[in-house]
Design an enzyme around this catalytic site. Sequence first.
Site, PDB file in Angstrom:
ATOM      1  N   GLY A  51       0.820  -1.198   0.000  1.00 41.31           N
ATOM      2  CA  GLY A  51       0.000   0.000   0.000  1.00 41.31           C
ATOM      3  C   GLY A  51       0.852   1.245   0.000  1.00 41.31           C
ATOM      4  O   GLY A  51       2.070   1.170   0.204  1.00 41.31           O
ATOM      5  N   PRO A  52       0.239   2.410  -0.209  1.00 42.74           N
ATOM      6  CA  PRO A  52       0.995   3.654  -0.233  1.00 42.74           C
ATOM      7  C   PRO A  52       1.584   3.980   1.137  1.00 42.74           C
ATOM      8  O   PRO A  52       1.215   3.354   2.130  1.00 42.74           O
ATOM      9  CB  PRO A  52      -0.035   4.700  -0.644  1.00 42.74           C
ATOM     10  N   PRO A  53       2.489   4.940   1.207  1.00 39.67           N
ATOM     11  CA  PRO A  53       3.106   5.287   2.490  1.00 39.67           C
ATOM     12  C   PRO A  53       2.069   5.814   3.478  1.00 39.67           C
ATOM     13  O   PRO A  53       1.092   6.432   3.083  1.00 39.67           O
ATOM     14  CB  PRO A  53       4.090   6.402   2.128  1.00 39.67           C
ATOM     15  N   GLY A  54       2.319   5.514   4.757  1.00 37.95           N
ATOM     16  CA  GLY A  54       1.496   6.113   5.802  1.00 37.95           C
ATOM     17  C   GLY A  54       0.140   5.488   6.001  1.00 37.95           C
ATOM     18  O   GLY A  54      -0.713   6.067   6.665  1.00 37.95           O
ATOM     19  N   VAL A  55      -0.080   4.284   5.455  1.00 40.85           N
ATOM     20  CA  VAL A  55      -1.374   3.650   5.677  1.00 40.85           C
ATOM     21  C   VAL A  55      -1.332   2.653   6.835  1.00 40.85           C
ATOM     22  O   VAL A  55      -2.327   2.007   7.131  1.00 40.85           O
ATOM     23  CB  VAL A  55      -1.896   2.920   4.414  1.00 40.85           C
ATOM     24  N   GLY A  56      -0.168   2.526   7.498  1.00 36.04           N
ATOM     25  CA  GLY A  56      -0.120   1.709   8.706  1.00 36.04           C
ATOM     26  C   GLY A  56       0.505   0.339   8.524  1.00 36.04           C
ATOM     27  O   GLY A  56       0.324  -0.538   9.362  1.00 36.04           O
ATOM     28  N   LYS A  57       1.283   0.155   7.476  1.00 35.15           N
ATOM     29  CA  LYS A  57       1.897  -1.156   7.259  1.00 35.15           C
ATOM     30  C   LYS A  57       2.874  -1.491   8.385  1.00 35.15           C
ATOM     31  O   LYS A  57       2.822  -2.556   8.981  1.00 35.15           O
ATOM     32  CB  LYS A  57       2.627  -1.176   5.908  1.00 35.15           C
ATOM     33  N   THR A  58       3.765  -0.533   8.659  1.00 36.04           N
ATOM     34  CA  THR A  58       4.763  -0.770   9.693  1.00 36.04           C
ATOM     35  C   THR A  58       4.105  -0.957  11.044  1.00 36.04           C
ATOM     36  O   THR A  58       4.459  -1.860  11.812  1.00 36.04           O
ATOM     37  CB  THR A  58       5.732   0.428   9.770  1.00 36.04           C
ATOM     38  N   SER A  69      -4.736   4.672 -18.693  1.00 36.43           N
ATOM     39  CA  SER A  69      -6.021   4.963 -18.056  1.00 36.43           C
ATOM     40  C   SER A  69      -6.423   6.438 -18.138  1.00 36.43           C
ATOM     41  O   SER A  69      -7.528   6.798 -17.757  1.00 36.43           O
ATOM     42  CB  SER A  69      -6.008   4.500 -16.604  1.00 36.43           C
ATOM     43  N   LYS A  87      -8.240   5.165  -6.845  1.00 36.90           N
ATOM     44  CA  LYS A  87      -8.596   6.343  -7.644  1.00 36.90           C
ATOM     45  C   LYS A  87      -9.874   6.987  -7.118  1.00 36.90           C
ATOM     46  O   LYS A  87      -9.980   8.226  -7.039  1.00 36.90           O
ATOM     47  CB  LYS A  87      -8.781   5.936  -9.110  1.00 36.90           C
TER      48      LYS A  87
HETATM   49  P1  ADP Z   1       3.581   2.745   6.485  1.00 35.67           P
HETATM   50  O1  ADP Z   1       4.430   1.731   7.108  1.00 35.67           O
HETATM   51  O2  ADP Z   1       2.411   2.138   5.754  1.00 35.67           O
HETATM   52  O3  ADP Z   1       4.271   3.741   5.650  1.00 35.67           O
HETATM   53  P2  ADP Z   1       3.137   3.599   9.173  1.00 35.67           P
HETATM   54  O4  ADP Z   1       2.825   2.279   9.752  1.00 35.67           O
HETATM   55  O5  ADP Z   1       4.462   4.180   9.430  1.00 35.67           O
HETATM   56  O6  ADP Z   1       2.872   3.589   7.628  1.00 35.67           O
HETATM   57  O7  ADP Z   1       2.017   4.624   9.610  1.00 35.67           O
HETATM   58  C1  ADP Z   1       2.207   6.003   9.740  1.00 35.67           C
HETATM   59  C2  ADP Z   1       1.548   6.489  10.993  1.00 35.67           C
HETATM   60  O8  ADP Z   1       0.150   6.400  10.863  1.00 35.67           O
HETATM   61  C3  ADP Z   1       1.913   5.671  12.195  1.00 35.67           C
HETATM   62  O9  ADP Z   1       2.087   6.526  13.270  1.00 35.67           O
HETATM   63  C4  ADP Z   1       0.706   4.765  12.381  1.00 35.67           C
HETATM   64  O10 ADP Z   1       0.531   4.402  13.721  1.00 35.67           O
HETATM   65  C5  ADP Z   1      -0.412   5.660  11.924  1.00 35.67           C
HETATM   66  N1  ADP Z   1      -1.529   4.899  11.393  1.00 35.67           N
HETATM   67  C6  ADP Z   1      -1.640   4.448  10.127  1.00 35.67           C
HETATM   68  N2  ADP Z   1      -2.815   3.774   9.975  1.00 35.67           N
HETATM   69  C7  ADP Z   1      -3.429   3.805  11.167  1.00 35.67           C
HETATM   70  C8  ADP Z   1      -4.685   3.280  11.635  1.00 35.67           C
HETATM   71  N3  ADP Z   1      -5.520   2.605  10.843  1.00 35.67           N
HETATM   72  N4  ADP Z   1      -5.013   3.508  12.904  1.00 35.67           N
HETATM   73  C9  ADP Z   1      -4.183   4.186  13.699  1.00 35.67           C
HETATM   74  N5  ADP Z   1      -3.019   4.724  13.331  1.00 35.67           N
HETATM   75  C10 ADP Z   1      -2.626   4.538  12.062  1.00 35.67           C
END
Ligand code: ADP
Length: 785
Positions: A354-361, A680, A723
């Site tokens: 998924g894109p950055p910042g969606v909570g993968k880590t 597209s 999209k």
């Molecule tokens: P990624 O690894 O996908 O780039 P991160 O896991 O670093 O993203 O997430 C970025 C920040 O957003 C983190 O502080 C994370 O805890 C928070 N975050 C992302 N998704 C959620 C969620 N669904 N609920 C709570 N916090 C989230």
Amino acid sequence: MTSVGAQLALPLLALRGLAVLPGSNVVIQVGRRRSLGAVQEALAGDGLLVVAAQRDPAVEEPLPEDLYGTGTVVLVRQVSRERGGVLTLSVEGQSRARILSYLAVEPHLRVLVEVLPERPAEGEGVEALLRTVVERYERVAKLSRRQEGEVPVPAEGRDPGRLADLVAASLPLRLEDRQALLEAVDVRERLERLARLLHREAELLELERKIQERVRRQMEKMQREYYLREQLKAIQKELGDADEQASEIEALRARVRECRMPPEVEERALKEVDRLERMPPQAAEAVVVRHYVDWLLALPWSATTEDRLDLPLAQRVLDEEHYGLEKVKERILEFLAVRKLAPAHKGPILCLVGPPGVGKTSLARSVARALGRRFVRVSLGGIRDEAEIRGHRRTYVGALPGRIIQGMRQAGTRNPVFLLDEVDKVSADFRGDPAAALLEVLDPEQNCAFSDHYLEVPFDLSQVLFITTANTTYTIPRPLLDRMELIFLGGYTEDEKVVIARRHLLPRLLAAHGLSGERLAISDGALRGIVRRYTREAGVRQLERSLAAICRKLARQVAASPTPEAERLRVSESGLERLLGPAPFRQAPAEREPQVGVSTGLGWTEYGGDVMSIEVSVMRGKGSLYLTGKLGEVMRESAQAGLSYVRSRADSLGIDPAFSEETDIHIHIPEGAVPKDGPSAGIAMVTALVSALTGKPVRPEVAMTGEVTLRGRVLPVGGVKEKVLAAHRAGIAVVVLPEDNRRDVEEVPANVRRHLRFVFVRHMDEVLGVALGHPARPAPRELAG
Ligand code: ADP
């Protein structure tokens, strides 16, 4: 003294390896029967006899032909009897004598000799020769200290021939040389011969001296070193260094034994410690070995945490830390359930895409917490060198293990949750293929004995729970992809972001800035305003950054205030500008006035979905097509196809068919340095083109995606969910999609669908019907979400 020129009958003594020169004193041992007879006869007379050298010293009873023809008349000075009938004679050479004839052979040799006259030498040449001889002799004497003090100084008027004989007598000459000197009746010849011999002798002595000097120096050096080393030892002992080193080595050995390494690793470590012991502690090599042993000691060979496979607890942890993501959490729980039921089953590796910042880590982190395992994260972004994964061999200066082993050291247990970030950013080059090494890491068949170049001993990774992340699957090497179970995270809606900000991001940020929750009152409107006007992203990274900026402002305010307790910061939507500065995304495309030649397309990149403006300008010209704005190859071709479609349909579209000869067309897709590619954007480009050519404005609240064929058919595209989310973020009201993508819309969260109208199309004509001109009534195919 024998008179010169006289003929004498005398007994003869055969000598082995010796010729006697006149004027010299020689000691001779006599033992042979005939020799004893000759001596007796001489002693019975006036003590004179003839000595002559044997040509071959080995002959026991020499006959006349075995002897040189020139000998010496000697006078016996002294006789002493030794044991076994041997006599020791001391004789003095009298004069040279040539043997004229043999008078008898038995009972001993008797000869008739002629006493040879000296042929005196004269002239300047002789004087010079004499000097040369004396000089050389002095040099020889100096070089061979044996003759020190015995240098015969040629006295005034002393006979040169005599002098030559004396000098020759004192030299260690070979028999042939000595005999030749004896035979040299001519004094000049004798002097010349002697000068040559002296020269050779000097050379030999010089060489000998050099050799001896070299040997001596070497000996001295060895002795010196030995001495110094002994001294060093003594000093070290005085200082207690040696003891200290010894006890350090002992301690190291004990640590190795206690480390609970696999036996072969322990053996290896102990061997290295042995090597270390034999090295001086300051040696560069010792530092390298020490570093290596430290690495072996630091790795978790046996430490493990006990797994807590409690599914309700896992669910609670995931829910507590993450809002939404229901499907993703479900997949993770299923994955954990399989592990619980079949611990030996080596399932695939989870890959969160998924894109950055969606909570993968943070999801991976939660998995670790739910299982009670340690967590380590290693980013693979930009790795091109296999050594990054597998380490450098120890022969490299500053060599280290690869990132996997470094991660294991950091984990401290052999069963952590190990997050490999950005597997899609690994690339191969001439330094070996890191993907192949990664495959070995992830393959349960191989990773029980992972080999790192630095470590050299295998490390067991089979207990590790690997999780990977990626922004896109397209760039993941095929064999890696096959090993992975993909879980897609699309991105969040505005509402979800507001909740995530309030429940998760803010509390964490406030605590991190040393602020308590009561200090900040931020309205939902303000949060929405940040999401809408200060961020444009699929995840929540920018959002988190903006909130952090607000927290910093607050912290500063609190710290500067004299009565901190009283301070309380209220943030409303209208106050955002004051805190965060002017909003970067002020005007959503939907809020613009209708424009001619500008349409809104929907694109997808690995950073999520995005809206893009597509601009077309028509100028007087010769029918050229210009494309600008970081477009990929496929997108360029799709623009060409779109143009061909417009030309073939010019008539029915109300466009002057001659346009293609008289106008230049410029298509530009502004915004963002991200390269855009794919087919597209086709229908959006055609829409802008037709708008520009007809002068009809495009409705700004309509966004679209779809591939267009030369005949105007609209084909399905990928990334619909992302999209649509992007369109929603941008405030779009109507989304035009290919008919064949209808099913994909079901994946879009219901609360997003509710805000959008979808128009599904099969042909370009339908697109133009919706997008151009009048704010159209919903067409029959339109669907309210
Ligand atoms: P990624 O690894 O996908 O780039 P991160 O896991 O670093 O993203 O997430 C970025 C920040 O957003 C983190 O502080 C994370 O805890 C928070 N975050 C992302 N998704 C959620 C969620 N669904 N609920 C709570 N916090 C989230």
